[in-house]
Design an enzyme around this catalytic site. Structure first.
Site, PDB file in Angstrom:
ATOM      1  N   LYS A  80     -79.791   0.474  -4.022  1.00 34.19           N
ATOM      2  CA  LYS A  80     -78.574   1.178  -4.439  1.00 34.19           C
ATOM      3  C   LYS A  80     -78.638   1.525  -5.924  1.00 34.19           C
ATOM      4  O   LYS A  80     -78.354   2.659  -6.336  1.00 34.19           O
ATOM      5  CB  LYS A  80     -77.360   0.268  -4.173  1.00 34.19           C
ATOM      6  CG  LYS A  80     -76.050   0.999  -4.038  1.00 34.19           C
ATOM      7  CD  LYS A  80     -74.894   0.033  -3.760  1.00 34.19           C
ATOM      8  CE  LYS A  80     -74.546  -0.061  -2.296  1.00 34.19           C
ATOM      9  NZ  LYS A  80     -73.339  -0.866  -2.030  1.00 34.19           N
ATOM     10  N   PHE A 130     -55.559  -0.147  -6.663  1.00 35.38           N
ATOM     11  CA  PHE A 130     -54.790   0.425  -5.556  1.00 35.38           C
ATOM     12  C   PHE A 130     -55.354   1.758  -5.066  1.00 35.38           C
ATOM     13  O   PHE A 130     -54.710   2.459  -4.303  1.00 35.38           O
ATOM     14  CB  PHE A 130     -53.328   0.599  -5.977  1.00 35.38           C
ATOM     15  CG  PHE A 130     -52.659  -0.702  -6.334  1.00 35.38           C
ATOM     16  CD1 PHE A 130     -52.120  -1.503  -5.340  1.00 35.38           C
ATOM     17  CD2 PHE A 130     -52.589  -1.132  -7.647  1.00 35.38           C
ATOM     18  CE1 PHE A 130     -51.516  -2.719  -5.649  1.00 35.38           C
ATOM     19  CE2 PHE A 130     -51.984  -2.347  -7.970  1.00 35.38           C
ATOM     20  CZ  PHE A 130     -51.442  -3.140  -6.976  1.00 35.38           C
ATOM     21  N   LEU A 131     -56.546   2.153  -5.539  1.00 25.60           N
ATOM     22  CA  LEU A 131     -57.066   3.476  -5.158  1.00 25.60           C
ATOM     23  C   LEU A 131     -57.331   3.554  -3.651  1.00 25.60           C
ATOM     24  O   LEU A 131     -57.562   2.542  -2.993  1.00 25.60           O
ATOM     25  CB  LEU A 131     -58.347   3.790  -5.938  1.00 25.60           C
ATOM     26  CG  LEU A 131     -59.583   2.914  -5.772  1.00 25.60           C
ATOM     27  CD1 LEU A 131     -60.358   3.217  -4.508  1.00 25.60           C
ATOM     28  CD2 LEU A 131     -60.484   3.095  -6.972  1.00 25.60           C
ATOM     29  N   ARG A 132     -57.250   4.776  -3.135  1.00 27.74           N
ATOM     30  CA  ARG A 132     -57.529   5.017  -1.712  1.00 27.74           C
ATOM     31  C   ARG A 132     -58.831   5.786  -1.587  1.00 27.74           C
ATOM     32  O   ARG A 132     -59.053   6.743  -2.346  1.00 27.74           O
ATOM     33  CB  ARG A 132     -56.427   5.867  -1.078  1.00 27.74           C
ATOM     34  CG  ARG A 132     -55.090   5.208  -0.997  1.00 27.74           C
ATOM     35  CD  ARG A 132     -54.002   6.217  -0.720  1.00 27.74           C
ATOM     36  NE  ARG A 132     -53.881   7.168  -1.823  1.00 27.74           N
ATOM     37  CZ  ARG A 132     -53.010   8.178  -1.862  1.00 27.74           C
ATOM     38  NH1 ARG A 132     -52.187   8.373  -0.860  1.00 27.74           N
ATOM     39  NH2 ARG A 132     -52.948   8.989  -2.898  1.00 27.74           N
ATOM     40  N   GLU A 133     -59.678   5.405  -0.653  1.00 31.60           N
ATOM     41  CA  GLU A 133     -60.885   6.196  -0.403  1.00 31.60           C
ATOM     42  C   GLU A 133     -60.452   7.597   0.021  1.00 31.60           C
ATOM     43  O   GLU A 133     -59.450   7.766   0.698  1.00 31.60           O
ATOM     44  CB  GLU A 133     -61.723   5.539   0.695  1.00 31.60           C
ATOM     45  CG  GLU A 133     -62.410   4.291   0.182  1.00 31.60           C
ATOM     46  CD  GLU A 133     -63.126   3.511   1.263  1.00 31.60           C
ATOM     47  OE1 GLU A 133     -63.768   4.124   2.118  1.00 31.60           O
ATOM     48  OE2 GLU A 133     -63.017   2.275   1.247  1.00 31.60           O
ATOM     49  N   CYS A 151     -60.147  -2.227   3.828  1.00 30.82           N
ATOM     50  CA  CYS A 151     -59.108  -2.996   3.147  1.00 30.82           C
ATOM     51  C   CYS A 151     -58.034  -3.580   4.069  1.00 30.82           C
ATOM     52  O   CYS A 151     -57.899  -4.792   4.152  1.00 30.82           O
ATOM     53  CB  CYS A 151     -58.501  -2.160   2.027  1.00 30.82           C
ATOM     54  SG  CYS A 151     -59.705  -1.896   0.711  1.00 30.82           S
ATOM     55  N   LYS A 182     -58.999  -6.518   6.754  1.00 31.00           N
ATOM     56  CA  LYS A 182     -59.424  -7.803   6.184  1.00 31.00           C
ATOM     57  C   LYS A 182     -58.350  -8.394   5.272  1.00 31.00           C
ATOM     58  O   LYS A 182     -58.166  -9.608   5.213  1.00 31.00           O
ATOM     59  CB  LYS A 182     -60.768  -7.661   5.455  1.00 31.00           C
ATOM     60  CG  LYS A 182     -60.680  -7.123   4.045  1.00 31.00           C
ATOM     61  CD  LYS A 182     -61.985  -7.279   3.298  1.00 31.00           C
ATOM     62  CE  LYS A 182     -61.988  -6.479   2.001  1.00 31.00           C
ATOM     63  NZ  LYS A 182     -60.938  -6.791   1.048  1.00 31.00           N
TER      64      LYS A 182
HETATM   65  N1  LIG Z   1     -62.700   0.487  -0.896  1.00 29.42           N
HETATM   66  C1  LIG Z   1     -61.511   0.660  -1.448  1.00 29.42           C
HETATM   67  O1  LIG Z   1     -60.881   1.725  -1.339  1.00 29.42           O
HETATM   68  C2  LIG Z   1     -60.877  -0.453  -2.250  1.00 29.42           C
HETATM   69  C3  LIG Z   1     -59.668  -0.220  -2.908  1.00 29.42           C
HETATM   70  C4  LIG Z   1     -59.070  -1.245  -3.610  1.00 29.42           C
HETATM   71  C5  LIG Z   1     -59.674  -2.487  -3.636  1.00 29.42           C
HETATM   72  N2  LIG Z   1     -60.839  -2.694  -2.976  1.00 29.42           N
HETATM   73  C6  LIG Z   1     -61.463  -4.025  -3.028  1.00 29.42           C
HETATM   74  O2  LIG Z   1     -62.599  -3.944  -3.860  1.00 29.42           O
HETATM   75  C7  LIG Z   1     -63.614  -4.842  -3.413  1.00 29.42           C
HETATM   76  C8  LIG Z   1     -64.900  -4.100  -3.161  1.00 29.42           C
HETATM   77  O3  LIG Z   1     -64.687  -3.129  -2.136  1.00 29.42           O
HETATM   78  P1  LIG Z   1     -65.729  -1.955  -1.874  1.00 29.42           P
HETATM   79  O4  LIG Z   1     -65.140  -1.109  -0.795  1.00 29.42           O
HETATM   80  O5  LIG Z   1     -66.128  -1.327  -3.141  1.00 29.42           O
HETATM   81  O6  LIG Z   1     -66.943  -2.829  -1.285  1.00 29.42           O
HETATM   82  P2  LIG Z   1     -68.519  -2.461  -1.273  1.00 29.42           P
HETATM   83  O7  LIG Z   1     -69.110  -3.435  -0.312  1.00 29.42           O
HETATM   84  O8  LIG Z   1     -68.683  -1.024  -1.035  1.00 29.42           O
HETATM   85  O9  LIG Z   1     -69.022  -2.780  -2.740  1.00 29.42           O
HETATM   86  C9  LIG Z   1     -69.256  -4.060  -3.215  1.00 29.42           C
HETATM   87  C10 LIG Z   1     -70.551  -4.056  -4.003  1.00 29.42           C
HETATM   88  O10 LIG Z   1     -70.738  -5.344  -4.572  1.00 29.42           O
HETATM   89  C11 LIG Z   1     -72.130  -5.631  -4.561  1.00 29.42           C
HETATM   90  N3  LIG Z   1     -72.320  -7.088  -4.654  1.00 29.42           N
HETATM   91  C12 LIG Z   1     -71.968  -8.011  -3.742  1.00 29.42           C
HETATM   92  N4  LIG Z   1     -72.309  -9.237  -4.178  1.00 29.42           N
HETATM   93  C13 LIG Z   1     -72.868  -9.084  -5.397  1.00 29.42           C
HETATM   94  C14 LIG Z   1     -73.422  -9.974  -6.356  1.00 29.42           C
HETATM   95  N5  LIG Z   1     -73.423 -11.289  -6.121  1.00 29.42           N
HETATM   96  N6  LIG Z   1     -73.918  -9.456  -7.495  1.00 29.42           N
HETATM   97  C15 LIG Z   1     -73.902  -8.133  -7.729  1.00 29.42           C
HETATM   98  N7  LIG Z   1     -73.384  -7.238  -6.863  1.00 29.42           N
HETATM   99  C16 LIG Z   1     -72.885  -7.709  -5.710  1.00 29.42           C
HETATM  100  C17 LIG Z   1     -72.603  -5.045  -3.247  1.00 29.42           C
HETATM  101  O11 LIG Z   1     -73.997  -4.819  -3.253  1.00 29.42           O
HETATM  102  C18 LIG Z   1     -71.788  -3.764  -3.152  1.00 29.42           C
HETATM  103  O12 LIG Z   1     -72.489  -2.667  -3.694  1.00 29.42           O
HETATM  104  C19 LIG Z   1     -63.025  -5.512  -2.177  1.00 29.42           C
HETATM  105  O13 LIG Z   1     -62.413  -6.716  -2.540  1.00 29.42           O
HETATM  106  C20 LIG Z   1     -61.992  -4.527  -1.707  1.00 29.42           C
HETATM  107  O14 LIG Z   1     -60.979  -5.107  -0.927  1.00 29.42           O
HETATM  108  C21 LIG Z   1     -61.472  -1.690  -2.314  1.00 29.42           C
END
Ligand SMILES: NC(=O)c1ccc[n+]([C@@H]2O[C@H](COP(=O)([O-])OP(=O)(O)OC[C@H]3O[C@@H](n4cnc5c(N)ncnc54)[C@H](O)[C@@H]3O)[C@@H](O)[C@H]2O)c1
Length: 419
Positions: A25, A142-145, A250, A253
């Site tokens: 990545k 709080f962002l939305r994909e 989100c 879980k």
């Molecule tokens: N996706 C959303 O729209 C969104 C919005 C608000 C909050 N969140 C929260 O943000 C967090 C991440 O969500 P996401 O969708 O980006 O997940 P994701 O899985 O896409 O990204 C997480 C990243 O963290 C990396 N990672 C994991 N363990 C690691 C480590 N030990 N060291 C370094 N890197 C590491 C992974 O390789 C991955 O690239 C979650 O808690 C989620 O609930 C997500």
């Protein structure tokens, strides 16, 4: 979330280093290849890389040493028992602690159960090799994909959970240029605001889906009910779209994690369990509707339009399409599918499907079409062409994309949700 946050902070004029332990990545990102689709993000990442505001590394140590503020944005997936798995949060906290050589502000931005902030603080305290000053803060995102950049840049509010004025000042300064309301709270309160908000949004979706089921039984139109409710400013129209239910990384879980948090502190949060039940029922309903429209499903072919859990993303995590397609396959249905962005990701999860290059190919020789994700391009389909391509003109519209009267006038047998 981390990449969007990093790119947006870079655009605001900060120097940002994104750290991830996923080597392919990071290698891809260094070449400018994004690991997922999000409108506007690729261009923003490229521009900020060119301006040397944004860089990528796999080294937590390098990222920590170079930074004043460190955001933890790692994944917090669900364990089999519903709890949040915080192994990654703990792991990076320890690595940050070992690398800190001067004051750092460590900000928890991942969605985490209440009290995670104090665990991060304790973990950093115990591994703080150089015994430097540090603060921990909670700053939920709080962002939305699908509209992540817009949501980050124009937030309804910014929540900052802190224990010291120093930490509050740093974060207020960082966000100042966004001109959004800033709330400063304790860390526990900030953590709860995120869980409470996500659960409430999921509640709105399940609520309108429950209303949709009543509408179907009494001949009312749920879209009008939602409109009528939405004019009431105490309720609001958003998140009142009946359909196949919520999905994504989100809501599912975070709801499970919140149920577990409540259980641990001795409260049975029954309401959240009902939200989940209604959501699961809603997915099954789509298959039931196909059955009602086609009589026997065995050996039928169904075209699926939309696979991503929502439009404008290629994210397949917990997408309703997965359950719907698997149930149809169990009934012996052949699946043809089309999604503008998510077919590559879907291919890793859903097998024995004919992935099609266009909605029209998915319709060709199918016994029915099911709309599962409401991509904008589906609203402008040439429906007469679709009608000619289908074996029989049947559409199950699980997102109420089409106006029933119009589509029925074209000669379709049309089944929406709650209308
Ligand atoms: N996706 C959303 O729209 C969104 C919005 C608000 C909050 N969140 C929260 O943000 C967090 C991440 O969500 P996401 O969708 O980006 O997940 P994701 O899985 O896409 O990204 C997480 C990243 O963290 C990396 N990672 C994991 N363990 C690691 C480590 N030990 N060291 C370094 N890197 C590491 C992974 O390789 C991955 O690239 C979650 O808690 C989620 O609930 C997500």
């Amino acid at each position: 979330m981390g990449l969007v946050t990093g790119a947006c902070f870079a655009k605001l004029g900060n120097k940002v280093i994104c750290v991830d332990d996923d080597i392919p990545k990071v290698e891809g990102l260094k070449r400018g290849a994004l690991p997922f689709y999000e409108p506007g993000l690729e261009e923003m990442v490229h521009r900020n890389m060119k301006q040397s505001n944004l860089s990528f590394t796999t080294s937590v140590e390098e990222g920590t040493k170079a930074s004043d503020i460190i955001f933890i944005a790692v994944g917090t997936p669900q364990k089999p028992n519903g709890e949040a798995d915080l192994t990654s949060v703990e792991g990076v906290s320890r690595r940050i602690a070992k690398a800190m050589a001067e004051y750092k502000l460590i900000v928890e931005k991942s969605t985490v159960p209440v009290k995670t902030g104090s665990w991060i603080k304790r973990t950093i305290y115990l591994s703080n090799l150089h015994k430097v000053d540090f603060d921990v803060a909670s700053n939920p995102e709080f962002l939305r994909e699908g509209s992540a950049i817009e949501d980050f840049m124009k937030p309804d509010r910014i929540v900052i959970g802190v224990e010291t004025e120093r930490a509050a000042d740093i974060l207020v300064e960082l966000y100042r240029s966004l001109n959004a309301p800033i709330m400063i709270t304790s860390i526990e309160t900030a953590e709860l605001i995120k869980h409470a908000s996500n659960s409430f949004l999921a509640l709105k979706i399940s609520y309108i889906n429950a209303i949709a089921n009543i509408c179907e039984r009494v001949g009312a139109d749920v879209t009008k009910v939602a409109e009528g409710m939405g004019y009431d400013r105490r309720i609001g129209r958003e998140f009142l779209d009946a359909g196949a239910g919520y999905g994504g990384y989100c809501f599912p879980k975070d709801l499970s994690a919140f149920i577990k948090v409540a259980e641990e502190v001795g409260y049975d949060f029954e309401l959240l369990k009902v939200i989940q039940r209604i959501n699961n029922f809603q997915r099954q309903q789509i298959v039931e509707k196909a059955k009602n429209a086609l009589w026997n499903l065995k050996d039928k072919t169904i075209g699926i339009l939309g696979l991503a859990f929502k439009p404008n993303t290629d994210d397949m995590r917990e997408a309703p399409s997965i359950d719907i397609i698997r149930q149809l396959q169990q009934e012996g249905v052949q699946i043809k599918a089309y999604d503008p962005q998510a077919m590559k990701n879907a291919g890793r999860i859903l097998h024995n499907i004919e992935y099609c290059p266009s909605p029209y190919e998915a319709a060709k020789d199918s016994d029915a079409l099911i709309i599962v994700t409401e991509w904008e391009e589906f609203k402008n389909l040439d429906l007469l062409r679709i009608k000619q391509l289908l074996k029989q003109p049947v559409i199950v519209d699980s997102r109420n994309v089409f106006a029933p009267a119009k589509i029925k006038a074209l000669g379709f047998s049309y089944i929406g949700v709650g209308r």
